[in-house]
Design a protein around this motif. Sequence first.
Motif, PDB file in Angstrom:
ATOM      1  N   CYS A   8       0.835  -1.354   0.012  1.00 52.02           N
ATOM      2  CA  CYS A   8       0.118   0.024  -0.109  1.00 52.02           C
ATOM      3  C   CYS A   8       0.869   1.108  -0.013  1.00 52.02           C
ATOM      4  N   ARG A  89      -1.560   3.170   9.474  1.00 44.16           N
ATOM      5  CA  ARG A  89      -0.953   1.983   9.592  1.00 44.16           C
ATOM      6  C   ARG A  89      -1.884   1.262  10.749  1.00 44.16           C
ATOM      7  N   TYR A  92      -4.577  -0.202   8.667  1.00 47.70           N
ATOM      8  CA  TYR A  92      -3.945  -1.604   8.231  1.00 47.70           C
ATOM      9  C   TYR A  92      -4.060  -2.803   9.261  1.00 47.70           C
ATOM     10  N   VAL A  99       2.328  -6.133   9.314  1.00 47.97           N
ATOM     11  CA  VAL A  99       2.369  -4.976   8.511  1.00 47.97           C
ATOM     12  C   VAL A  99       3.771  -4.574   8.700  1.00 47.97           C
ATOM     13  N   LEU A 109       1.427  -5.532   3.473  1.00 42.75           N
ATOM     14  CA  LEU A 109       0.694  -6.369   4.451  1.00 42.75           C
ATOM     15  C   LEU A 109       0.590  -7.802   3.921  1.00 42.75           C
ATOM     16  N   LEU A 128      -9.902  -1.116   2.030  1.00 43.15           N
ATOM     17  CA  LEU A 128      -8.768  -0.322   2.405  1.00 43.15           C
ATOM     18  C   LEU A 128      -8.883   0.936   1.574  1.00 43.15           C
TER      19      LEU A 128
END
Lengths: 411, 82
Positions: A8, A89, A92, A99, A109, A128
Amino acid sequence: MKRTILHCDLNCFFASVEMLYNPELRKVPMAVAGDPKFRHGIILAKNVPAKRKGVKTAETINEALQKCPELIIRRPDYPSYQYFSDRVRSLYEEYTDKVEPFGIDECWLDITESIRYFGSAEKIVKDLLYRVRNEIGLTLSIGQSFNKVYAKLGSDLAAENCGKKISSLAEIRDLPADRLLGVGYSTYERLKSYNIFTIGDLAEKPLDFLHGILGKNGETLYCYANGMDLSEVEDTSSSSIPKSISNSMTPSRDLYDMDDVRLVLTILSDSVAARLVEQGMYFSCVHLYVRNSRLQIRSMQTSLRENSDLAGDIFQCAVRLFEENCDFSMPYRSLGVAVSRLSFAKQISQTDLFGNEIYSLKRKKEEKALEEIRRRFGYKAAMTLRILEDQELSGMGPDDDCFFPDENFRR
Amino acid sequence: MIRKYVDVICLNDKGGNTRPLCLIWDEVRKIPITSIKEICPRSSLKAGGSGMRYTCVFSSRLVRHLFYDRGKWYVEMHDHVI
Protein backbone atom coordinates in the motif's frame (compact mmCIF):
# COMPACT_ATOMS: atom_id res chain seq x y z
CA MET A 1 0.53 -22.31 0.01
CA LYS A 2 0.72 -19.21 -2.15
CA ARG A 3 0.92 -16.04 -0.10
CA THR A 4 -1.19 -12.95 -0.70
CA ILE A 5 0.77 -9.78 -0.12
CA LEU A 6 -0.38 -6.21 -0.56
CA HIS A 7 1.82 -3.19 -0.97
CA CYS A 8 0.00 0.00 0.00
CA ASP A 9 1.46 3.30 -1.12
CA LEU A 10 -0.09 6.62 -0.09
CA ASN A 11 -0.30 8.80 -3.22
CA CYS A 12 1.91 11.91 -3.11
CA PHE A 13 1.72 11.65 0.66
CA PHE A 14 3.18 14.94 1.89
CA ALA A 15 1.27 16.93 -0.73
CA SER A 16 -1.96 15.04 0.03
CA VAL A 17 -1.75 15.90 3.73
CA GLU A 18 -1.24 19.57 2.86
CA MET A 19 -4.22 19.44 0.48
CA LEU A 20 -6.33 17.70 3.10
CA TYR A 21 -6.12 20.77 5.32
CA ASN A 22 -6.15 23.27 2.47
CA PRO A 23 -8.63 21.96 -0.13
CA GLU A 24 -8.09 25.08 -2.27
CA LEU A 25 -4.62 23.69 -3.12
CA ARG A 26 -6.12 20.67 -4.91
CA LYS A 27 -6.74 22.58 -8.13
CA VAL A 28 -3.49 24.55 -8.33
CA PRO A 29 0.08 23.27 -8.79
CA MET A 30 1.54 22.74 -5.35
CA ALA A 31 4.63 21.06 -3.97
CA VAL A 32 6.16 20.38 -0.58
CA ALA A 33 9.83 21.31 -0.44
CA GLY A 34 12.55 21.73 2.19
CA ASP A 35 14.02 25.06 3.21
CA PRO A 36 16.57 26.39 0.68
CA LYS A 37 18.17 28.45 3.51
CA PHE A 38 19.40 25.18 5.03
CA ARG A 39 20.16 23.73 1.57
CA HIS A 40 17.24 21.32 1.85
CA GLY A 41 15.45 23.06 -1.01
CA ILE A 42 14.34 20.09 -3.08
CA ILE A 43 10.85 19.00 -4.06
CA LEU A 44 9.71 16.26 -1.67
CA ALA A 45 6.22 15.74 -3.09
CA LYS A 46 3.93 17.40 -5.60
CA ASN A 47 0.25 17.24 -6.49
CA VAL A 48 -1.27 16.18 -9.82
CA PRO A 49 -1.53 19.70 -11.40
CA ALA A 50 2.19 20.24 -10.60
CA LYS A 51 3.03 16.84 -12.08
CA ARG A 52 1.21 17.81 -15.28
CA LYS A 53 3.45 20.87 -15.53
CA GLY A 54 6.51 18.63 -15.40
CA VAL A 55 7.55 19.18 -11.77
CA LYS A 56 9.51 16.18 -10.53
CA THR A 57 10.30 14.88 -7.07
CA ALA A 58 13.91 15.52 -5.92
CA GLU A 59 14.57 18.43 -8.27
CA THR A 60 15.50 21.81 -6.80
CA ILE A 61 12.91 24.49 -6.10
CA ASN A 62 14.48 26.72 -8.78
CA GLU A 63 14.23 24.02 -11.44
CA ALA A 64 10.60 23.41 -10.49
CA LEU A 65 9.77 27.14 -10.58
CA GLN A 66 11.29 27.45 -14.04
CA LYS A 67 8.90 24.80 -15.31
CA CYS A 68 5.95 26.11 -13.37
CA PRO A 69 6.30 29.73 -12.12
CA GLU A 70 2.89 29.66 -10.38
CA LEU A 71 3.90 26.65 -8.26
CA ILE A 72 2.90 27.05 -4.61
CA ILE A 73 5.62 25.80 -2.26
CA ARG A 74 4.76 24.54 1.23
CA ARG A 75 7.28 23.69 3.94
CA PRO A 76 7.08 20.12 5.26
CA ASP A 77 5.20 19.46 8.50
CA TYR A 78 6.76 16.18 9.66
CA PRO A 79 4.74 15.73 12.91
CA SER A 80 1.57 15.89 10.82
CA TYR A 81 2.89 13.35 8.31
CA GLN A 82 3.88 11.01 11.13
CA TYR A 83 0.40 11.36 12.66
CA PHE A 84 -1.33 10.40 9.41
CA SER A 85 1.15 7.62 8.73
CA ASP A 86 0.37 6.15 12.18
CA ARG A 87 -3.38 6.46 11.57
CA VAL A 88 -3.19 4.67 8.24
CA ARG A 89 -0.97 2.00 9.74
CA SER A 90 -3.38 1.32 12.58
CA LEU A 91 -6.12 0.93 9.96
CA TYR A 92 -4.00 -1.69 8.16
CA GLU A 93 -3.57 -3.47 11.48
CA GLU A 94 -7.33 -4.04 11.61
CA TYR A 95 -6.83 -6.44 8.68
CA THR A 96 -3.58 -8.18 9.58
CA ASP A 97 -0.88 -8.17 12.23
CA LYS A 98 1.76 -8.56 9.56
CA VAL A 99 2.36 -4.97 8.53
CA GLU A 100 5.85 -3.96 7.52
CA PRO A 101 6.52 -0.26 6.98
CA PHE A 102 8.76 0.79 4.10
CA GLY A 103 9.35 4.47 4.71
CA ILE A 104 6.68 6.80 6.08
CA ASP A 105 4.08 6.26 3.35
CA GLU A 106 4.44 2.65 2.21
CA CYS A 107 3.65 -0.66 3.88
CA TRP A 108 3.57 -4.33 3.01
CA LEU A 109 0.65 -6.33 4.36
CA ASP A 110 0.59 -10.13 4.42
CA ILE A 111 -3.13 -10.93 4.25
CA THR A 112 -2.80 -14.69 3.51
CA GLU A 113 -4.42 -15.63 6.83
CA SER A 114 -6.89 -12.74 6.85
CA ILE A 115 -8.67 -13.74 3.64
CA ARG A 116 -10.83 -16.33 5.36
CA TYR A 117 -12.13 -13.71 7.81
CA PHE A 118 -12.78 -10.99 5.27
CA GLY A 119 -13.88 -13.02 2.25
CA SER A 120 -11.35 -12.31 -0.44
CA ALA A 121 -8.21 -10.31 -1.16
CA GLU A 122 -10.17 -8.15 -3.59
CA LYS A 123 -12.64 -7.28 -0.84
CA ILE A 124 -9.81 -6.28 1.51
CA VAL A 125 -8.27 -4.10 -1.21
CA LYS A 126 -11.62 -2.44 -1.90
CA ASP A 127 -12.24 -1.93 1.82
CA LEU A 128 -8.81 -0.38 2.38
CA LEU A 129 -9.19 2.00 -0.56
CA TYR A 130 -12.65 3.07 0.63
CA ARG A 131 -11.76 3.44 4.30
CA VAL A 132 -8.47 5.31 3.81
CA ARG A 133 -10.22 7.73 1.46
CA ASN A 134 -13.31 8.29 3.59
CA GLU A 135 -12.02 7.95 7.12
CA ILE A 136 -8.64 9.59 6.71
CA GLY A 137 -9.03 11.62 3.52
CA LEU A 138 -5.98 10.25 1.67
CA THR A 139 -5.73 7.99 -1.37
CA LEU A 140 -3.82 4.76 -1.84
CA SER A 141 -2.41 2.67 -4.64
CA ILE A 142 -2.40 -1.00 -3.78
CA GLY A 143 -0.34 -3.71 -5.43
CA GLN A 144 -1.36 -7.32 -4.87
CA SER A 145 0.81 -10.34 -5.55
CA PHE A 146 2.38 -13.45 -4.04
CA ASN A 147 5.65 -11.78 -3.07
CA LYS A 148 6.76 -8.40 -1.78
CA VAL A 149 8.66 -7.30 -4.90
CA TYR A 150 5.79 -7.93 -7.34
CA ALA A 151 3.36 -6.32 -4.88
CA LYS A 152 5.51 -3.17 -4.80
CA LEU A 153 5.66 -3.15 -8.58
CA GLY A 154 1.87 -3.51 -8.62
CA SER A 155 1.37 -0.43 -6.47
CA ASP A 156 3.75 1.54 -8.72
CA LEU A 157 1.66 0.55 -11.74
CA ALA A 158 -1.73 1.11 -10.09
CA ALA A 159 -3.55 4.39 -10.66
CA GLU A 160 -4.48 6.70 -7.77
CA ASN A 161 -7.02 5.11 -5.43
CA CYS A 162 -6.88 1.80 -7.32
CA GLY A 163 -5.48 -1.69 -6.92
CA LYS A 164 -3.39 -3.74 -9.34
CA LYS A 165 -2.89 -7.47 -9.14
CA ILE A 166 0.22 -9.18 -10.54
CA SER A 167 -0.17 -12.96 -10.71
CA SER A 168 2.78 -13.97 -12.86
CA LEU A 169 5.96 -12.85 -14.55
CA ALA A 170 4.19 -12.81 -17.94
CA GLU A 171 2.24 -9.68 -16.90
CA ILE A 172 5.36 -7.61 -16.20
CA ARG A 173 7.79 -9.18 -18.67
CA ASP A 174 7.90 -6.16 -20.97
CA LEU A 175 8.40 -3.49 -18.32
CA PRO A 176 11.81 -1.77 -18.14
CA ALA A 177 14.10 -3.49 -15.64
CA ASP A 178 14.54 -0.31 -13.59
CA ARG A 179 10.92 -0.55 -12.45
CA LEU A 180 11.99 -3.49 -10.29
CA LEU A 181 12.89 -2.90 -6.65
CA GLY A 182 16.67 -2.87 -6.27
CA VAL A 183 17.47 -1.71 -9.81
CA GLY A 184 18.72 1.86 -9.55
CA TYR A 185 20.22 4.14 -12.17
CA SER A 186 23.74 2.66 -12.19
CA THR A 187 22.57 -0.98 -12.02
CA TYR A 188 20.21 -0.34 -14.93
CA GLU A 189 23.01 1.23 -16.98
CA ARG A 190 25.14 -1.83 -16.25
CA LEU A 191 22.34 -4.20 -17.24
CA LYS A 192 21.70 -2.27 -20.46
CA SER A 193 25.33 -2.72 -21.46
CA TYR A 194 24.66 -6.48 -21.35
CA ASN A 195 21.50 -6.15 -23.46
CA ILE A 196 19.17 -6.53 -20.50
CA PHE A 197 16.41 -3.97 -20.91
CA THR A 198 13.24 -5.48 -19.51
CA ILE A 199 12.25 -7.49 -16.46
CA GLY A 200 11.74 -10.43 -18.85
CA ASP A 201 15.34 -10.12 -20.09
CA LEU A 202 16.54 -10.09 -16.49
CA ALA A 203 14.48 -13.14 -15.56
CA GLU A 204 15.75 -15.19 -18.53
CA LYS A 205 19.44 -14.66 -17.84
CA PRO A 206 21.15 -17.48 -15.93
CA LEU A 207 21.86 -16.92 -12.27
CA ASP A 208 25.63 -17.39 -12.73
CA PHE A 209 25.72 -14.75 -15.43
CA LEU A 210 24.00 -12.15 -13.22
CA HIS A 211 26.24 -13.10 -10.31
CA GLY A 212 29.21 -12.55 -12.59
CA ILE A 213 28.23 -9.00 -13.54
CA LEU A 214 26.58 -7.75 -10.36
CA GLY A 215 27.90 -10.03 -7.61
CA LYS A 216 25.53 -10.86 -4.75
CA ASN A 217 23.12 -8.19 -5.94
CA GLY A 218 22.79 -10.12 -9.24
CA GLU A 219 21.47 -13.17 -7.38
CA THR A 220 18.98 -11.01 -5.51
CA LEU A 221 17.74 -9.42 -8.75
CA TYR A 222 17.41 -12.83 -10.40
CA CYS A 223 15.11 -13.92 -7.56
CA TYR A 224 13.19 -10.64 -7.65
CA ALA A 225 12.60 -10.81 -11.42
CA ASN A 226 11.48 -14.44 -11.32
CA GLY A 227 9.07 -13.88 -8.44
CA MET A 228 11.18 -15.97 -6.12
CA ASP A 229 11.46 -13.39 -3.35
CA LEU A 230 10.61 -15.37 -0.23
CA SER A 231 11.20 -12.63 2.35
CA GLU A 232 8.51 -12.47 5.00
CA VAL A 233 6.40 -9.44 5.83
CA GLU A 234 7.63 -8.54 9.31
CA ASP A 235 5.14 -9.14 12.09
CA THR A 236 4.53 -5.90 13.97
CA SER A 237 3.41 -7.69 17.13
CA SER A 238 6.97 -8.93 17.68
CA SER A 239 9.36 -6.20 18.71
CA SER A 240 11.63 -5.12 15.91
CA ILE A 241 15.32 -4.87 16.62
CA PRO A 242 17.32 -2.29 14.69
CA LYS A 243 20.12 -3.59 12.47
CA SER A 244 21.88 -0.27 12.28
CA ILE A 245 21.51 3.27 13.56
CA SER A 246 22.56 6.22 11.48
CA ASN A 247 22.29 9.96 11.13
CA SER A 248 23.39 12.27 8.38
CA MET A 249 23.57 16.00 8.02
CA THR A 250 23.75 18.58 5.25
CA PRO A 251 25.23 21.63 7.00
CA SER A 252 24.35 25.17 5.97
CA ARG A 253 27.63 25.45 4.03
CA ASP A 254 30.12 23.08 2.38
CA LEU A 255 32.95 21.57 4.44
CA TYR A 256 36.39 22.75 3.35
CA ASP A 257 38.83 21.42 5.94
CA MET A 258 39.34 18.83 8.64
CA ASP A 259 38.08 21.18 11.38
CA ASP A 260 34.71 21.45 9.62
CA VAL A 261 34.56 17.70 9.18
CA ARG A 262 35.49 17.07 12.83
CA LEU A 263 32.74 19.41 13.96
CA VAL A 264 30.03 17.70 11.91
CA LEU A 265 31.31 14.25 12.91
CA THR A 266 31.17 15.28 16.60
CA ILE A 267 27.49 16.16 16.27
CA LEU A 268 26.68 13.01 14.29
CA SER A 269 28.61 10.73 16.66
CA ASP A 270 26.89 12.23 19.70
CA SER A 271 23.53 11.80 18.04
CA VAL A 272 24.10 8.19 16.99
CA ALA A 273 25.49 7.30 20.43
CA ALA A 274 22.46 8.90 22.11
CA ARG A 275 20.14 6.70 20.03
CA LEU A 276 22.27 3.63 20.74
CA VAL A 277 22.05 4.23 24.48
CA GLU A 278 18.29 4.75 24.14
CA GLN A 279 18.10 1.25 22.62
CA GLY A 280 20.58 -0.14 25.16
CA MET A 281 22.79 -1.51 22.39
CA TYR A 282 26.48 -1.79 21.52
CA PHE A 283 28.05 -1.56 18.07
CA SER A 284 31.14 -3.07 16.53
CA CYS A 285 31.14 -1.56 13.05
CA VAL A 286 31.21 2.12 12.03
CA HIS A 287 30.21 3.39 8.57
CA LEU A 288 30.93 6.79 7.12
CA TYR A 289 29.08 8.29 4.14
CA VAL A 290 30.38 11.37 2.39
CA ARG A 291 28.81 13.36 -0.41
CA ASN A 292 30.85 16.00 -2.18
CA SER A 293 29.63 19.20 -3.80
CA ARG A 294 29.09 17.32 -7.08
CA LEU A 295 26.71 15.04 -5.21
CA GLN A 296 29.00 12.00 -5.62
CA ILE A 297 28.55 9.61 -2.73
CA ARG A 298 31.19 7.39 -1.14
CA SER A 299 30.80 5.03 1.76
CA MET A 300 33.38 3.26 3.87
CA GLN A 301 33.39 1.17 7.01
CA THR A 302 35.63 -0.17 9.74
CA SER A 303 35.27 -2.69 12.55
CA LEU A 304 36.11 -2.39 16.22
CA ARG A 305 38.05 -5.02 18.12
CA GLU A 306 35.59 -4.81 21.00
CA ASN A 307 32.01 -3.53 20.88
CA SER A 308 31.19 -0.18 22.44
CA ASP A 309 28.45 2.39 22.93
CA LEU A 310 30.68 5.45 23.24
CA ALA A 311 30.34 8.54 21.07
CA GLY A 312 34.11 8.97 21.32
CA ASP A 313 34.72 5.60 19.64
CA ILE A 314 32.31 6.40 16.81
CA PHE A 315 33.99 9.78 16.34
CA GLN A 316 37.51 8.36 16.28
CA CYS A 317 36.61 5.63 13.79
CA ALA A 318 34.76 8.12 11.56
CA VAL A 319 37.66 10.60 11.59
CA ARG A 320 40.14 7.80 10.84
CA LEU A 321 38.00 6.57 7.94
CA PHE A 322 37.78 10.09 6.56
CA GLU A 323 41.49 10.78 6.89
CA GLU A 324 42.44 7.48 5.26
CA ASN A 325 40.01 7.65 2.34
CA CYS A 326 39.09 11.25 1.56
CA ASP A 327 40.87 14.41 0.55
CA PHE A 328 39.74 17.99 0.04
CA SER A 329 40.12 18.17 -3.73
CA MET A 330 36.44 18.98 -3.65
CA PRO A 331 34.40 20.38 -0.69
CA TYR A 332 31.93 18.09 1.02
CA ARG A 333 28.21 18.76 1.05
CA SER A 334 27.01 16.21 3.56
CA LEU A 335 28.26 13.53 5.92
CA GLY A 336 26.57 10.56 7.49
CA VAL A 337 27.61 8.21 10.28
CA ALA A 338 26.12 4.78 10.93
CA VAL A 339 26.85 1.98 13.36
CA SER A 340 25.99 -1.65 12.73
CA ARG A 341 26.57 -5.21 14.02
CA LEU A 342 24.51 -4.21 17.01
CA SER A 343 24.08 -6.37 20.09
CA PHE A 344 22.50 -5.97 23.49
CA ALA A 345 25.45 -7.41 25.40
CA LYS A 346 28.82 -5.88 26.06
CA GLN A 347 31.47 -8.15 24.72
CA ILE A 348 33.81 -9.48 27.41
CA SER A 349 37.27 -9.20 26.05
CA GLN A 350 40.80 -9.92 27.13
CA THR A 351 42.37 -6.89 28.81
CA ASP A 352 45.00 -5.38 26.60
CA LEU A 353 48.35 -5.47 28.42
CA PHE A 354 49.71 -2.58 26.42
CA GLY A 355 46.47 -0.66 25.90
CA ASN A 356 45.27 2.03 28.26
CA GLU A 357 42.29 0.40 29.95
CA ILE A 358 42.17 2.99 32.70
CA TYR A 359 41.99 5.76 30.16
CA SER A 360 39.10 4.07 28.37
CA LEU A 361 37.24 3.47 31.65
CA LYS A 362 37.71 7.13 32.53
CA ARG A 363 36.39 8.14 29.14
CA LYS A 364 33.35 5.94 29.62
CA LYS A 365 32.60 7.58 32.98
CA GLU A 366 33.04 10.99 31.40
CA GLU A 367 30.61 10.16 28.58
CA LYS A 368 28.03 8.71 30.96
CA ALA A 369 28.18 11.91 33.04
CA LEU A 370 27.72 13.98 29.88
CA GLU A 371 24.78 11.80 28.82
CA GLU A 372 23.10 12.28 32.20
CA ILE A 373 23.51 16.06 31.98
CA ARG A 374 22.07 16.07 28.45
CA ARG A 375 19.21 13.79 29.42
CA ARG A 376 18.21 16.15 32.22
CA PHE A 377 18.95 19.54 30.72
CA GLY A 378 19.07 18.98 26.95
CA TYR A 379 21.87 18.58 24.44
CA LYS A 380 22.90 22.19 24.56
CA ALA A 381 23.62 22.06 28.33
CA ALA A 382 27.01 20.42 27.70
CA MET A 383 28.78 20.67 24.39
CA THR A 384 32.30 20.46 23.14
CA LEU A 385 34.02 23.74 22.44
CA ARG A 386 34.32 22.75 18.79
CA ILE A 387 30.54 23.00 18.35
CA LEU A 388 30.40 26.44 19.96
CA GLU A 389 33.24 27.76 17.84
CA ASP A 390 31.30 27.58 14.59
CA GLN A 391 27.64 28.12 15.37
CA GLU A 392 26.75 28.64 11.72
CA LEU A 393 27.89 25.18 10.82
CA SER A 394 26.75 23.38 13.94
CA GLY A 395 23.65 25.48 14.73
CA MET A 396 21.59 22.42 15.71
CA GLY A 397 21.29 19.77 18.38
CA PRO A 398 21.94 16.20 17.30
CA ASP A 399 18.29 15.17 17.39
CA ASP A 400 17.16 18.19 15.40
CA ASP A 401 18.54 16.90 12.16
CA CYS A 402 17.70 13.25 11.88
CA PHE A 403 17.10 12.63 8.20
CA PHE A 404 16.36 8.97 8.45
CA PRO A 405 13.48 7.97 10.67
CA ASP A 406 14.13 5.06 13.03
CA GLU A 407 11.84 2.69 11.18
CA ASN A 408 14.09 2.76 8.12
CA PHE A 409 16.62 0.78 10.08
CA ARG A 410 14.29 -1.83 11.51
CA ARG A 411 14.13 -4.31 8.73
CA MET B 1 -16.60 25.69 2.84
CA ILE B 2 -14.21 26.47 5.67
CA ARG B 3 -13.39 25.04 9.08
CA LYS B 4 -14.61 27.10 12.00
CA TYR B 5 -12.83 26.11 15.16
CA VAL B 6 -15.09 26.30 18.20
CA ASP B 7 -14.93 25.87 21.98
CA VAL B 8 -16.81 22.82 23.19
CA ILE B 9 -17.87 21.71 26.68
CA CYS B 10 -17.35 17.93 26.95
CA LEU B 11 -18.04 15.10 29.32
CA ASN B 12 -15.21 12.63 29.76
CA ASP B 13 -16.87 9.57 31.26
CA LYS B 14 -15.47 6.78 33.42
CA GLY B 15 -15.06 4.58 30.37
CA GLY B 16 -12.70 7.06 28.77
CA ASN B 17 -15.23 8.27 26.20
CA THR B 18 -15.60 11.91 25.25
CA ARG B 19 -19.06 13.34 24.61
CA PRO B 20 -19.54 16.94 23.51
CA LEU B 21 -22.34 18.60 25.49
CA CYS B 22 -22.42 22.19 24.39
CA LEU B 23 -20.92 24.23 21.61
CA ILE B 24 -19.79 27.76 22.44
CA TRP B 25 -20.32 29.64 19.18
CA ASP B 26 -19.35 33.08 20.42
CA GLU B 27 -19.51 35.13 23.61
CA VAL B 28 -23.29 35.24 23.50
CA ARG B 29 -24.43 32.01 21.87
CA LYS B 30 -24.03 28.68 23.59
CA ILE B 31 -25.72 25.84 21.71
CA PRO B 32 -26.53 22.70 23.69
CA ILE B 33 -26.17 19.34 21.94
CA THR B 34 -29.32 17.26 22.46
CA SER B 35 -28.02 13.96 21.15
CA ILE B 36 -25.29 12.38 19.09
CA LYS B 37 -26.40 10.23 16.18
CA GLU B 38 -23.09 8.82 15.05
CA ILE B 39 -19.40 8.88 15.92
CA CYS B 40 -16.95 7.72 13.30
CA PRO B 41 -13.53 8.58 11.88
CA ARG B 42 -14.03 10.74 8.79
CA SER B 43 -12.30 13.31 6.68
CA SER B 44 -13.97 16.56 5.80
CA LEU B 45 -13.54 16.78 2.05
CA LYS B 46 -15.32 20.12 1.71
CA ALA B 47 -13.71 22.10 4.49
CA GLY B 48 -10.54 20.05 4.81
CA GLY B 49 -9.24 18.17 7.83
CA SER B 50 -9.63 14.68 9.19
CA GLY B 51 -10.52 13.27 12.58
CA MET B 52 -13.41 11.88 14.61
CA ARG B 53 -16.75 13.05 13.26
CA TYR B 54 -19.66 13.52 15.68
CA THR B 55 -23.07 13.85 14.03
CA CYS B 56 -24.80 16.10 16.57
CA VAL B 57 -28.45 17.06 16.97
CA PHE B 58 -28.74 20.54 18.40
CA SER B 59 -31.67 21.81 20.45
CA SER B 60 -33.20 23.39 17.38
CA ARG B 61 -33.32 19.95 15.72
CA LEU B 62 -30.50 21.04 13.53
CA VAL B 63 -28.12 18.22 12.57
CA ARG B 64 -24.50 19.16 12.03
CA HIS B 65 -21.16 17.42 11.91
CA LEU B 66 -18.71 18.34 14.64
CA PHE B 67 -15.12 17.22 14.03
CA TYR B 68 -12.49 16.45 16.67
CA ASP B 69 -9.02 16.63 15.16
CA ARG B 70 -5.89 16.40 17.30
CA GLY B 71 -7.30 18.22 20.33
CA LYS B 72 -9.37 20.79 18.43
CA TRP B 73 -13.08 20.93 17.57
CA TYR B 74 -14.44 22.41 14.37
CA VAL B 75 -17.57 22.63 12.25
CA GLU B 76 -17.84 22.99 8.49
CA MET B 77 -19.46 26.18 7.27
CA HIS B 78 -19.87 28.27 4.13
CA ASP B 79 -17.47 31.18 3.71
CA HIS B 80 -20.28 33.71 3.27
CA VAL B 81 -21.79 32.93 6.70
CA ILE B 82 -18.87 34.62 8.46
